[in-house]
Write a protein that holds these residues in place. Sequence first.
Motif, PDB file in Angstrom:
ATOM      1  N   ILE A 335       0.847  -1.191   0.000  1.00  0.00           N
ATOM      2  CA  ILE A 335       0.000   0.000   0.000  1.00  0.00           C
ATOM      3  C   ILE A 335       0.885   1.245   0.000  1.00  0.00           C
ATOM      4  O   ILE A 335       1.787   1.378   0.835  1.00  0.00           O
ATOM      5  CB  ILE A 335      -0.943   0.031   1.226  1.00  0.00           C
ATOM      6  CG1 ILE A 335      -2.040  -1.028   1.078  1.00  0.00           C
ATOM      7  CG2 ILE A 335      -1.564   1.419   1.400  1.00  0.00           C
ATOM      8  CD1 ILE A 335      -2.960  -1.135   2.271  1.00  0.00           C
ATOM      9  N   ILE A 336       0.660   2.119  -0.962  1.00  0.00           N
ATOM     10  CA  ILE A 336       1.219   3.474  -0.933  1.00  0.00           C
ATOM     11  C   ILE A 336       0.137   4.372  -0.362  1.00  0.00           C
ATOM     12  O   ILE A 336      -0.972   4.442  -0.903  1.00  0.00           O
ATOM     13  CB  ILE A 336       1.645   3.951  -2.334  1.00  0.00           C
ATOM     14  CG1 ILE A 336       2.778   3.073  -2.877  1.00  0.00           C
ATOM     15  CG2 ILE A 336       2.072   5.412  -2.300  1.00  0.00           C
ATOM     16  CD1 ILE A 336       3.187   3.418  -4.303  1.00  0.00           C
ATOM     17  N   TYR A 337       0.441   5.042   0.736  1.00  0.00           N
ATOM     18  CA  TYR A 337      -0.606   5.753   1.481  1.00  0.00           C
ATOM     19  C   TYR A 337      -0.200   7.190   1.772  1.00  0.00           C
ATOM     20  O   TYR A 337       0.939   7.481   2.163  1.00  0.00           O
ATOM     21  CB  TYR A 337      -0.876   5.034   2.807  1.00  0.00           C
ATOM     22  CG  TYR A 337      -1.962   5.674   3.650  1.00  0.00           C
ATOM     23  CD1 TYR A 337      -3.304   5.415   3.398  1.00  0.00           C
ATOM     24  CD2 TYR A 337      -1.640   6.543   4.684  1.00  0.00           C
ATOM     25  CE1 TYR A 337      -4.296   6.006   4.159  1.00  0.00           C
ATOM     26  CE2 TYR A 337      -2.630   7.141   5.455  1.00  0.00           C
ATOM     27  CZ  TYR A 337      -3.953   6.869   5.182  1.00  0.00           C
ATOM     28  OH  TYR A 337      -4.936   7.461   5.936  1.00  0.00           O
ATOM     29  N   GLN A 357       1.740  -6.327   3.096  1.00  0.00           N
ATOM     30  CA  GLN A 357       3.074  -6.793   3.464  1.00  0.00           C
ATOM     31  C   GLN A 357       4.021  -5.620   3.647  1.00  0.00           C
ATOM     32  O   GLN A 357       4.921  -5.660   4.471  1.00  0.00           O
ATOM     33  CB  GLN A 357       3.621  -7.733   2.391  1.00  0.00           C
ATOM     34  CG  GLN A 357       5.033  -8.246   2.689  1.00  0.00           C
ATOM     35  CD  GLN A 357       5.447  -9.321   1.705  1.00  0.00           C
ATOM     36  OE1 GLN A 357       4.699 -10.252   1.434  1.00  0.00           O
ATOM     37  NE2 GLN A 357       6.652  -9.180   1.148  1.00  0.00           N
ATOM     38  N   GLU A 358       3.799  -4.569   2.864  1.00  0.00           N
ATOM     39  CA  GLU A 358       4.657  -3.389   2.930  1.00  0.00           C
ATOM     40  C   GLU A 358       3.822  -2.130   2.801  1.00  0.00           C
ATOM     41  O   GLU A 358       2.831  -2.098   2.062  1.00  0.00           O
ATOM     42  CB  GLU A 358       5.704  -3.427   1.811  1.00  0.00           C
ATOM     43  CG  GLU A 358       6.626  -2.222   1.812  1.00  0.00           C
ATOM     44  CD  GLU A 358       7.545  -2.180   0.595  1.00  0.00           C
ATOM     45  OE1 GLU A 358       8.729  -1.883   0.783  1.00  0.00           O
ATOM     46  OE2 GLU A 358       7.085  -2.433  -0.531  1.00  0.00           O
ATOM     47  N   ILE A 359       4.219  -1.093   3.526  1.00  0.00           N
ATOM     48  CA  ILE A 359       3.577   0.220   3.450  1.00  0.00           C
ATOM     49  C   ILE A 359       4.613   1.246   3.036  1.00  0.00           C
ATOM     50  O   ILE A 359       5.707   1.317   3.616  1.00  0.00           O
ATOM     51  CB  ILE A 359       2.986   0.643   4.818  1.00  0.00           C
ATOM     52  CG1 ILE A 359       2.069  -0.433   5.407  1.00  0.00           C
ATOM     53  CG2 ILE A 359       2.268   1.986   4.686  1.00  0.00           C
ATOM     54  CD1 ILE A 359       0.801  -0.660   4.639  1.00  0.00           C
ATOM     55  N   ILE A 360       4.285   2.038   2.024  1.00  0.00           N
ATOM     56  CA  ILE A 360       5.101   3.198   1.671  1.00  0.00           C
ATOM     57  C   ILE A 360       4.271   4.444   1.968  1.00  0.00           C
ATOM     58  O   ILE A 360       3.199   4.644   1.385  1.00  0.00           O
ATOM     59  CB  ILE A 360       5.532   3.175   0.189  1.00  0.00           C
ATOM     60  CG1 ILE A 360       6.357   1.923  -0.103  1.00  0.00           C
ATOM     61  CG2 ILE A 360       6.327   4.433  -0.148  1.00  0.00           C
ATOM     62  CD1 ILE A 360       6.751   1.768  -1.564  1.00  0.00           C
ATOM     63  N   LEU A 361       4.748   5.242   2.878  1.00  0.00           N
ATOM     64  CA  LEU A 361       4.049   6.459   3.276  1.00  0.00           C
ATOM     65  C   LEU A 361       4.602   7.637   2.495  1.00  0.00           C
ATOM     66  O   LEU A 361       5.810   7.757   2.300  1.00  0.00           O
ATOM     67  CB  LEU A 361       4.247   6.714   4.777  1.00  0.00           C
ATOM     68  CG  LEU A 361       3.799   5.587   5.711  1.00  0.00           C
ATOM     69  CD1 LEU A 361       4.301   5.851   7.121  1.00  0.00           C
ATOM     70  CD2 LEU A 361       2.288   5.448   5.693  1.00  0.00           C
ATOM     71  N   THR A 362       3.705   8.513   2.043  1.00  0.00           N
ATOM     72  CA  THR A 362       4.161   9.700   1.324  1.00  0.00           C
ATOM     73  C   THR A 362       3.255  10.873   1.640  1.00  0.00           C
ATOM     74  O   THR A 362       2.196  10.717   2.266  1.00  0.00           O
ATOM     75  CB  THR A 362       4.233   9.437  -0.188  1.00  0.00           C
ATOM     76  OG1 THR A 362       4.919  10.514  -0.824  1.00  0.00           O
ATOM     77  CG2 THR A 362       2.845   9.283  -0.806  1.00  0.00           C
ATOM     78  N   PHE A 405      -1.446  -0.969  -4.118  1.00  0.00           N
ATOM     79  CA  PHE A 405      -2.612  -0.095  -4.032  1.00  0.00           C
ATOM     80  C   PHE A 405      -2.148   1.301  -3.631  1.00  0.00           C
ATOM     81  O   PHE A 405      -1.407   1.463  -2.659  1.00  0.00           O
ATOM     82  CB  PHE A 405      -3.606  -0.615  -2.993  1.00  0.00           C
ATOM     83  CG  PHE A 405      -4.358  -1.843  -3.420  1.00  0.00           C
ATOM     84  CD1 PHE A 405      -5.618  -1.754  -3.990  1.00  0.00           C
ATOM     85  CD2 PHE A 405      -3.786  -3.099  -3.255  1.00  0.00           C
ATOM     86  CE1 PHE A 405      -6.301  -2.887  -4.389  1.00  0.00           C
ATOM     87  CE2 PHE A 405      -4.466  -4.241  -3.648  1.00  0.00           C
ATOM     88  CZ  PHE A 405      -5.725  -4.139  -4.229  1.00  0.00           C
ATOM     89  N   VAL A 406      -2.566   2.297  -4.390  1.00  0.00           N
ATOM     90  CA  VAL A 406      -2.300   3.697  -4.056  1.00  0.00           C
ATOM     91  C   VAL A 406      -3.595   4.263  -3.504  1.00  0.00           C
ATOM     92  O   VAL A 406      -4.617   4.304  -4.205  1.00  0.00           O
ATOM     93  CB  VAL A 406      -1.847   4.495  -5.293  1.00  0.00           C
ATOM     94  CG1 VAL A 406      -1.554   5.945  -4.912  1.00  0.00           C
ATOM     95  CG2 VAL A 406      -0.617   3.847  -5.930  1.00  0.00           C
ATOM     96  N   THR A 407      -3.595   4.674  -2.238  1.00  0.00           N
ATOM     97  CA  THR A 407      -4.861   5.001  -1.603  1.00  0.00           C
ATOM     98  C   THR A 407      -4.676   5.981  -0.447  1.00  0.00           C
ATOM     99  O   THR A 407      -3.562   6.369  -0.100  1.00  0.00           O
ATOM    100  CB  THR A 407      -5.548   3.714  -1.106  1.00  0.00           C
ATOM    101  OG1 THR A 407      -6.881   4.019  -0.693  1.00  0.00           O
ATOM    102  CG2 THR A 407      -4.791   3.080   0.058  1.00  0.00           C
ATOM    103  N   GLY A 408      -5.794   6.381   0.135  1.00  0.00           N
ATOM    104  CA  GLY A 408      -5.803   7.257   1.297  1.00  0.00           C
ATOM    105  C   GLY A 408      -6.344   8.632   0.997  1.00  0.00           C
ATOM    106  O   GLY A 408      -7.108   9.187   1.765  1.00  0.00           O
TER     107      GLY A 408
END
Length: 425
Positions: A335-337, A357-362, A405-408
């Motif tokens: 997830i890119i959040y 499994q992995e989170i990329i925060l931006t 998934f790009v979300t938030g």
Amino acid sequence: MTFAESLRFLYSLGHELKTVKWGLERIGALMAALDDPHRKGRFIHVAGTNGKGSTCAMMASALQVSGFRVGLYTSPHLVDPRERIKVDGQMISEQAWADAFEAVHLAAEMLLAREIIDAHPSFFETVTAMAFVAFAQAKVDVVVLETGLGGRLDATNLVSPELTVITPIDFDHEAFLGSSLESIAAEKAGILKAGCPAVFAEQRPEAYSVLERRALELEIPVTLSNHWLVEDLWMKKFGSRFLLSADKEIPIVCNLAGKHQIENARTAAAALDVFGISVPAISKGIELTKWPGRLERVAQNPDIILDGAHNPAGARALAEYIRQWFTRKNEPIRIIYGAMRDKAVDEVIGALFPLAQEIILTTPDQPRALNAESLLEVSDHRNMRVAATTADALRMAVESPMTTFVTGSLFLVGEARAILVPNAG
């Protein structure tokens, strides 16, 4: 005035939520100065928390299939602000946008000079007025009109519609609409009008009781989406097929992903039936519907999927989708959040992060964006990284291929879509 000049002025008015102006007096005066373009043509007015845009897009598509010249007004936009104002499925031209802005801006300046209004209309009020002007200029037959925030005091609520539709109501924008489902539903119910039939999507009990009470006060006929039974349901990762059955049958092929789109399609079909659209046009229109940024696959092998799950209900729908198509098949996801400061971040993260499994925060490129570094303190996920920009986050994702998934935030989704689908309309 050019398209670029109009955008510079509009953005100078401030963000549409941060600068929201409650009340219909200003927009009403503006419409009168523009010769009441909102009284020209026929309107279907749509409010709700989730599913408004998808439902509006489905209805507009079916109306177009049925032979109408159709205006569609939605918000927010992902990349190009002209996404908000469409005629027959196409964004209006840059020149039409600039012309509509100039007409609205000149009317606003005249009203200010005469001290009829106290300030220039807000971003949302201005663009709403522009939509009415553009639709009148294009001589559309029917406009599908989505509320921006709430309903009762929303700038769109000047119209006298032929039909109102309320999609599922949930928590969002509590600072404006109230902290209970009942108060939020009361604001949405503000679009209901005497003499105008309504269609309600399936609702939580607290919200439905408010809608039902208001409909009884107005003595208006109401059609409930769940009057239509969903039969022979077949779902796939990126769409569904089913039969709607009541006093007639409507076969549905929905190419929008997610279980929640079944209810959106059912609500759209119910509304279109009330409006008098034929079964073949309803079926074909829903099948042709596209709605960017909502479980939209924009890359394959591996998949990159964009979904603007910016509130708890949207996050629950996305989480259900991930569990159904990935978790149960032991397929890992990333997830890119990124999020805005005024959103229920804890609830959204709680629903989504345990599935990845992995989170990329931006941090989306917006003044209201929540700094990605601060999100590290909100979750105890074992595998989180921070990317300075959306582009950096996408580059990091490429390093280890995995469904992403790009979300938030819809702003984040828009930034990602501009990078991944640069020539999309």
